[in-house]
Design a protein around this motif. Structure first.
Motif, PDB file in Angstrom:
ATOM      1  N   ASP A   1      41.199 -53.221 124.233  1.00  0.00           N
ATOM      2  CA  ASP A   1      40.351 -52.577 123.266  1.00  0.00           C
ATOM      3  C   ASP A   1      41.223 -51.348 122.810  1.00  0.00           C
ATOM      4  O   ASP A   1      41.621 -50.384 123.430  1.00  0.00           O
ATOM      5  N   ARG A   2      41.715 -51.624 121.402  1.00  0.00           N
ATOM      6  CA  ARG A   2      42.689 -50.630 120.738  1.00  0.00           C
ATOM      7  C   ARG A   2      44.005 -50.746 121.734  1.00  0.00           C
ATOM      8  O   ARG A   2      44.713 -51.805 121.662  1.00  0.00           O
ATOM      9  N   ARG A   3      44.476 -49.658 122.511  1.00  0.00           N
ATOM     10  CA  ARG A   3      45.907 -49.786 123.036  1.00  0.00           C
ATOM     11  C   ARG A   3      45.520 -49.969 124.611  1.00  0.00           C
ATOM     12  O   ARG A   3      46.321 -50.069 125.203  1.00  0.00           O
ATOM     13  N   SER A   4      44.295 -50.168 125.131  1.00  0.00           N
ATOM     14  CA  SER A   4      43.772 -50.221 126.308  1.00  0.00           C
ATOM     15  C   SER A   4      43.791 -51.765 126.672  1.00  0.00           C
ATOM     16  O   SER A   4      43.165 -52.437 126.254  1.00  0.00           O
ATOM     17  N   LEU A   5      44.726 -51.962 127.846  1.00  0.00           N
ATOM     18  CA  LEU A   5      44.804 -53.278 128.538  1.00  0.00           C
ATOM     19  C   LEU A   5      44.105 -53.611 129.826  1.00  0.00           C
ATOM     20  O   LEU A   5      44.368 -52.780 130.700  1.00  0.00           O
ATOM     21  N   ARG A   6      43.057 -54.509 130.013  1.00  0.00           N
ATOM     22  CA  ARG A   6      42.497 -54.728 131.191  1.00  0.00           C
ATOM     23  C   ARG A   6      42.470 -56.218 131.515  1.00  0.00           C
ATOM     24  O   ARG A   6      42.181 -57.108 130.655  1.00  0.00           O
ATOM     25  N   CYS A   7      42.993 -56.506 132.811  1.00  0.00           N
ATOM     26  CA  CYS A   7      43.067 -57.827 133.234  1.00  0.00           C
ATOM     27  C   CYS A   7      42.540 -58.077 134.495  1.00  0.00           C
ATOM     28  O   CYS A   7      42.273 -57.008 135.164  1.00  0.00           O
ATOM     29  N   THR A   8      42.149 -59.475 134.926  1.00  0.00           N
ATOM     30  CA  THR A   8      41.918 -59.681 136.030  1.00  0.00           C
ATOM     31  C   THR A   8      42.887 -59.473 137.271  1.00  0.00           C
ATOM     32  O   THR A   8      44.089 -59.223 136.787  1.00  0.00           O
ATOM     33  N   ALA A   9      42.488 -59.189 138.504  1.00  0.00           N
ATOM     34  CA  ALA A   9      43.638 -58.896 139.532  1.00  0.00           C
ATOM     35  C   ALA A   9      44.658 -59.767 139.470  1.00  0.00           C
ATOM     36  O   ALA A   9      45.608 -59.320 139.703  1.00  0.00           O
ATOM     37  N   GLU A  10      44.376 -61.343 139.250  1.00  0.00           N
ATOM     38  CA  GLU A  10      45.758 -62.087 139.264  1.00  0.00           C
ATOM     39  C   GLU A  10      46.340 -61.831 138.223  1.00  0.00           C
ATOM     40  O   GLU A  10      47.811 -62.167 138.386  1.00  0.00           O
ATOM     41  N   TYR A  11      46.106 -61.166 137.026  1.00  0.00           N
ATOM     42  CA  TYR A  11      47.212 -61.153 135.957  1.00  0.00           C
ATOM     43  C   TYR A  11      47.564 -59.753 135.630  1.00  0.00           C
ATOM     44  O   TYR A  11      48.432 -59.633 135.018  1.00  0.00           O
TER      45      TYR A  11
ATOM     46  N   THR B   1      52.204 -59.929 126.805  1.00  0.00           N
ATOM     47  CA  THR B   1      53.354 -60.660 127.662  1.00  0.00           C
ATOM     48  C   THR B   1      52.896 -60.989 129.050  1.00  0.00           C
ATOM     49  O   THR B   1      52.639 -60.083 129.697  1.00  0.00           O
ATOM     50  N   LEU B   2      52.978 -62.107 129.501  1.00  0.00           N
ATOM     51  CA  LEU B   2      52.709 -62.798 130.770  1.00  0.00           C
ATOM     52  C   LEU B   2      53.984 -62.972 131.352  1.00  0.00           C
ATOM     53  O   LEU B   2      54.551 -63.901 130.956  1.00  0.00           O
ATOM     54  N   ARG B   3      54.462 -62.274 132.244  1.00  0.00           N
ATOM     55  CA  ARG B   3      55.931 -62.451 132.800  1.00  0.00           C
ATOM     56  C   ARG B   3      55.754 -63.568 133.907  1.00  0.00           C
ATOM     57  O   ARG B   3      54.775 -63.822 134.753  1.00  0.00           O
TER      58      ARG B   3
END
Length: 221
Positions: free
Chosen positions: A163-173, A185-187
C-alpha cells in the motif's frame, strides 16, 4: 354510458415503462505496455474539442480548435487535420500504468463518448538458481498484492501486499522480502519457491504481471 377512467398511478407506471433512457457504452482500448494507443471519437466541432481523464481529477489532457491543437499533458496528442475532418482521436504515445483510466471526449462543450484505456497483462518466464534473489516488478506505487501458486499446488495464496510504500507479507516471507521503489525482492530463492507469481492491482482489479518462475536443480556428478 359510464366512462372508463384509469387511475393516475396506473397511467404513470404505463408511461414510465415505455420511456427509454439512452445509455452510452464505454469503449475499452487495450494495448501492450509502452505502446501507442488511439482512443476513438468522431464528431464535427464548430468550436473546440477536448479530452479529459476522469481518474486524474477530470483534467484536460489535449484539445483542438479551428486554428490549432495542443497537449496539456506530456504523452498525449490530437491532429488538427483529423479534427477538421471530424476525427477527434486522442493518441497516447506510450501507454503506461499512470495513463490507465476513463477518458471523455467532448465537442463544443458536450460529452460525446467515454473510452477506457487498459494495459495488457505482462507475462515473464524466469529461470533462477537456488540462493539467488528473485525480483518482481510491481509497476505501480498504489495498492497491489502478490499471489503465489506453487508448482505442485492446486491452490494459490496471497503472500504480500503493498500500500504505497508499505510492505506486508505473511510470516514465511516477511524476513525474506524487501521493497525498493516498485521492485519486490525475494531473497535466497529455494527449490520450493518455483511456481507462478501474480502481481494484482487491487485498486483497478487488474493483473499487471504474471511471472512463471523455475528454480534450477543442481545435480551432483
Amino acid at each position: 354510458m359510464e366512462s372508463c377512467r384509469v387511475p393516475h398511478h396506473v397511467l404513470l407506471l404505463f408511461i414510465l415503462t415505455f420511456i427509454t433512457v439512452p445509455v452510452s457504452a464505454v469503449t475499452t482500448v487495450q494495448v501492450k505496455f509502452n505502446q501507442a494507443a488511439d482512443l476513438p471519437c468522431e464528431r464535427k466541432c464548430s468550436r473546440e474539442a477536448k479530452w479529459t481523464l476522469f481518474s486524474n481529477g477530470d483534467v484536460v489532457v489535449a484539445r483542438c480548435d479551428q486554428t490549432s491543437c495542443w497537449s496539456l499533458k506530456e504523452g498525449f496528442k490530437m491532429s488538427r487535420d483529423q479534427y477538421l475532418e471530424g476525427d477527434l482521436t486522442l493518441t497516447i504515445t506510450a501507454a503506461d500504468y499512470s495513463k490507465r483510466g476513463l477518458y471523455t471526449c467532448q465537442c463544443d462543450g458536450r460529452e460525446i463518448n467515454d473510452v477506457r484505456l487498459s494495459i495488457e497483462t505482462m507475462a515473464s518466464s524466469v529461470q533462477i538458481n537456488p540462493g539467488e534473489d528473485l525480483q518482481l516488478d510491481l509497476h505501480v506505487t498504489g495498492r497491489v498484492e502478490v499471489i503465489y501458486k506453487g508448482e505442485d499446488s492446486a491452490d494459490s495464496e496471497q503472500i504480500c501486499t503493498v500500500d504505497r510504500r508499505s510492505l506486508r507479507c505473511t510470516a514465511e516471507y516477511t524476513w525474506r522480502t524487501s521493497l525498493t521503489n516498485t521492485v519486490l525482492t525475494l531473497r535466497g530463492v529455494k527449490l520450493t519457491d518455483g511456481g507462478v507469481y501474480i502481481v494484482h492491482d487491487t485498486e483497478n482489479n487488474e493483473d499487471l504481471h504474471i511471472y512463471s518462475v523455475s528454480v534450477r536443480r543442481k545435480y551432483s556428478v
